[in-house]
Scaffold this active site. Structure first.
Site, PDB file in Angstrom:
ATOM      1  N   ASN A  69      54.572  51.531  29.257  1.00 44.78           N
ATOM      2  CA  ASN A  69      53.644  52.374  28.684  1.00 44.78           C
ATOM      3  C   ASN A  69      54.176  52.913  27.409  1.00 44.78           C
ATOM      4  O   ASN A  69      55.324  52.342  26.850  1.00 44.78           O
ATOM      5  CB  ASN A  69      53.234  53.465  29.440  1.00 44.78           C
ATOM      6  CG  ASN A  69      54.398  54.325  29.802  1.00 44.78           C
ATOM      7  OD1 ASN A  69      55.108  54.872  28.972  1.00 44.78           O
ATOM      8  ND2 ASN A  69      54.755  54.337  31.058  1.00 44.78           N
ATOM      9  N   LYS A 117      47.211  69.195  39.147  1.00 47.53           N
ATOM     10  CA  LYS A 117      48.268  68.573  39.005  1.00 47.53           C
ATOM     11  C   LYS A 117      49.494  69.648  39.714  1.00 47.53           C
ATOM     12  O   LYS A 117      50.164  69.249  40.560  1.00 47.53           O
ATOM     13  CB  LYS A 117      48.808  67.978  37.790  1.00 47.53           C
ATOM     14  CG  LYS A 117      49.520  66.858  38.077  1.00 47.53           C
ATOM     15  CD  LYS A 117      49.647  65.936  36.885  1.00 47.53           C
ATOM     16  CE  LYS A 117      48.435  65.168  36.818  1.00 47.53           C
ATOM     17  NZ  LYS A 117      48.696  63.839  35.535  1.00 47.53           N
ATOM     18  N   ILE A 152      58.634  61.152  41.617  1.00 48.01           N
ATOM     19  CA  ILE A 152      59.770  61.610  41.424  1.00 48.01           C
ATOM     20  C   ILE A 152      59.655  63.378  41.325  1.00 48.01           C
ATOM     21  O   ILE A 152      60.422  63.888  42.193  1.00 48.01           O
ATOM     22  CB  ILE A 152      60.681  61.167  40.183  1.00 48.01           C
ATOM     23  CG1 ILE A 152      60.704  59.616  40.017  1.00 48.01           C
ATOM     24  CG2 ILE A 152      61.869  61.801  40.022  1.00 48.01           C
ATOM     25  CD1 ILE A 152      61.072  59.270  38.699  1.00 48.01           C
TER      26      ILE A 152
HETATM   27  O1  C5P Z   1      49.613  62.605  37.709  1.00 49.40           O
HETATM   28  P1  C5P Z   1      50.884  62.104  37.346  1.00 49.40           P
HETATM   29  O2  C5P Z   1      51.733  61.444  38.658  1.00 49.40           O
HETATM   30  O3  C5P Z   1      51.107  61.230  36.172  1.00 49.40           O
HETATM   31  O4  C5P Z   1      51.859  63.540  36.792  1.00 49.40           O
HETATM   32  C1  C5P Z   1      52.611  63.493  35.664  1.00 49.40           C
HETATM   33  C2  C5P Z   1      53.740  64.289  36.215  1.00 49.40           C
HETATM   34  O5  C5P Z   1      54.652  63.764  37.141  1.00 49.40           O
HETATM   35  C3  C5P Z   1      54.894  64.007  34.874  1.00 49.40           C
HETATM   36  O6  C5P Z   1      55.689  65.296  34.896  1.00 49.40           O
HETATM   37  C4  C5P Z   1      55.642  63.023  35.353  1.00 49.40           C
HETATM   38  O7  C5P Z   1      56.944  62.922  34.864  1.00 49.40           O
HETATM   39  C5  C5P Z   1      55.820  63.148  36.891  1.00 49.40           C
HETATM   40  N1  C5P Z   1      55.884  61.729  37.714  1.00 49.40           N
HETATM   41  C6  C5P Z   1      57.032  61.402  38.337  1.00 49.40           C
HETATM   42  N2  C5P Z   1      57.088  60.361  39.079  1.00 49.40           N
HETATM   43  C7  C5P Z   1      55.883  59.710  39.224  1.00 49.40           C
HETATM   44  C8  C5P Z   1      54.969  59.834  38.564  1.00 49.40           C
HETATM   45  C9  C5P Z   1      54.789  61.169  37.398  1.00 49.40           C
HETATM   46  O8  C5P Z   1      57.872  62.441  38.386  1.00 49.40           O
HETATM   47  N3  C5P Z   1      56.135  58.396  39.748  1.00 49.40           N
END
Ligand code: C5P
Length: 405
Positions: free
Chosen positions: A216, A347, A315
């Site tokens: 991305n 969120k 994560i």
């Molecule tokens: O809704 P979304 O999952 O995109 O939320 C974004 C937040 O979650 C950000 O802080 C991003 O770094 C974290 N994130 C993560 N692991 C993922 C997806 C998002 O840590 N697989």
């Protein structure tokens, strides 16, 4: 938005002592002036053998001082006048001989005199040593440096590598940009002193085959700015970075990863050792279920390839649900395209974190500026448009206020 003038309004005495590294002082002067500082150059007799007074005068926009007997100040006391006007004294390069003078409190020339005469509580002294590796390692140099530090000086570097004498080792003066960053950091409030921060930044790359993948537009700039701001605020910082081409900020430990699963593994290994976790990475939500071992060929006979996607681990949510005692205080980012406040609040609850920082993804990806909306249980707070480092410094202050003591 241009880079912030982070030394605006600061008066710096830049002292040069004898050493080949004087050539770097020319560029350092330019960088300090560019960052907004008022730079007064003071050179020892030995320094004038290595670089011209005219060069330093032109770059600093100010006549250079080389003698304690200079009659320009009204009271003829250059060491008093210059040290009273300074917010900091940076000696770069600082030779072994000069450090020895400092250790003994000597004032044999204007620069050592003004170091001695500076108001010690208000005007810090920074030393950027530069010398041959044997001179650096000599017990006398180390003893003198330890004494200068005990008397209040701070040391920047030195670095390691090729030396002008042809040898390789410790004792190289830091580069101009590194010294500028050290100086900028030294003026920052220590909001996170003694704290540890883990931060993720950048995109992830999910392989389709050995040469293609899903990724991305995240540049990593916001996460790198947060790592830098937190380190400048006194935190010990570990940065887990996806594939980006950004330099590692000063005093930051960096772990490079490529895929979301690598980022997950790196973060899970580090999280229990950190008090604070800030997830700025734009982690790919899905990855190809079975990446091809070889490059998928376009030979004209095969149909357009298709592949199955599987979901990547979350994560941030996983860290936020670690057992107490292993769980850092968690901050998430939300990159949205509209209705920032509502999505950010959703969120906050879904991830189970203490603070969500919202920003408009397409408006900020790859750019040097951003604007943020902080959403937590208590309410919302907007940080208006600014460059990412300025925002990162404000965010660090906001986080420090909210974190449990
Ligand atoms: O809704 P979304 O999952 O995109 O939320 C974004 C937040 O979650 C950000 O802080 C991003 O770094 C974290 N994130 C993560 N692991 C993922 C997806 C998002 O840590 N697989």
């Amino acid at each position: 938005m241009s880079a912030p003038q982070e030394l605006e309004g600061r008066s710096i005495v830049l002292g040069l002592t004898g050493g080949i590294a004087c050539y770097k002082a020319a560029e350092l002067t330019r960088e300090l002036v560019r960052a907004g500082a008022r730079v007064q150059v003071v050179m020892t007799e030995a320094a004038t053998q290595f670089i011209g007074v005219v060069t330093m005068h032109a770059l600093s926009n100010r006549p250079v001082y080389t003698s304690a007997w200079d009659a320009r100040p009204d009271n003829s006391m250059a060491h008093i006048e210059l040290s009273r006007a300074a917010d900091a004294v940076l000696v770069a390069p600082a030779s072994a001989d000069f450090i020895a003078q400092l250790a003994q409190g000597r004032g044999g020339d204007l620069l050592s005199l003004l170091c001695l005469a500076r108001p010690i509580e208000r005007c810090p002294l920074f030393l950027a040593p530069a010398m041959n590796r044997e001179m650096w390692a000599h017990p006398a140099t180390q003893r003198n440096l330890a004494q200068a530090v005990a008397d209040g000086a701070r040391v920047f570097g030195p670095g390691s590598g090729d030396q002008a004498c042809g040898e390789v080792g410790d004792g190289r003066m830091l580069e101009a940009l590194e010294l500028r960053d050290e100086l900028v950091a030294a003026f920052q409030p220590r909001h996170l002193a003694g704290r540890s921060l883990l931060v993720t930044a950048g995109p992830t790359f999910e392989a389709i085959d050995p040469v293609r993948g899903i990724t991305n537009l995240s540049s990593g700039k916001m996460g790198f700015a947060i790592a830098r701001a937190a380190a400048d605020a006194g935190a010990s910082v570990t940065l887990v970075a996806g594939p980006v081409h950004l330099p590692t900020p000063r005093a930051v430990r960096r772990i490079d990863v490529t895929s979301a699963r690598e980022m997950f593994d790196a973060v899970m290994a580090e999280a229990p050792r950190h008090q604070l976790f800030v997830a700025t990475a734009a982690v790919a939500d899905w990855r190809p279920a079975a990446p091809n071992g070889h490059k998928i060929k376009k030979d004209g006979k095969q149909a357009v390839p298709s592949f199955q996607l599987v979901e990547n681990p979350d994560i941030l949510a996983t860290v936020a649900h670690l057992p107490a005692g292993q769980r850092p205080w968690c901050v998430g980012f939300a990159a949205e395209t509209e209705d920032l406040a509502r999505h950010a609040r959703a969120k906050l609850e879904r991830k189970g974190v203490a603070l969500i920082v919202g920003n408009l993804g397409p408006a900020t990806f790859g750019r040097d500026d951003n604007q943020l909306l902080l959403v937590d249980a208590a309410g919302e707070r907007a940080l208006p448009a600014a460059d990412k480092l300025t925002l990162a410094r404000e965010l660090v202050r906001e986080i420090a206020q909210r974190m449990p003591k």
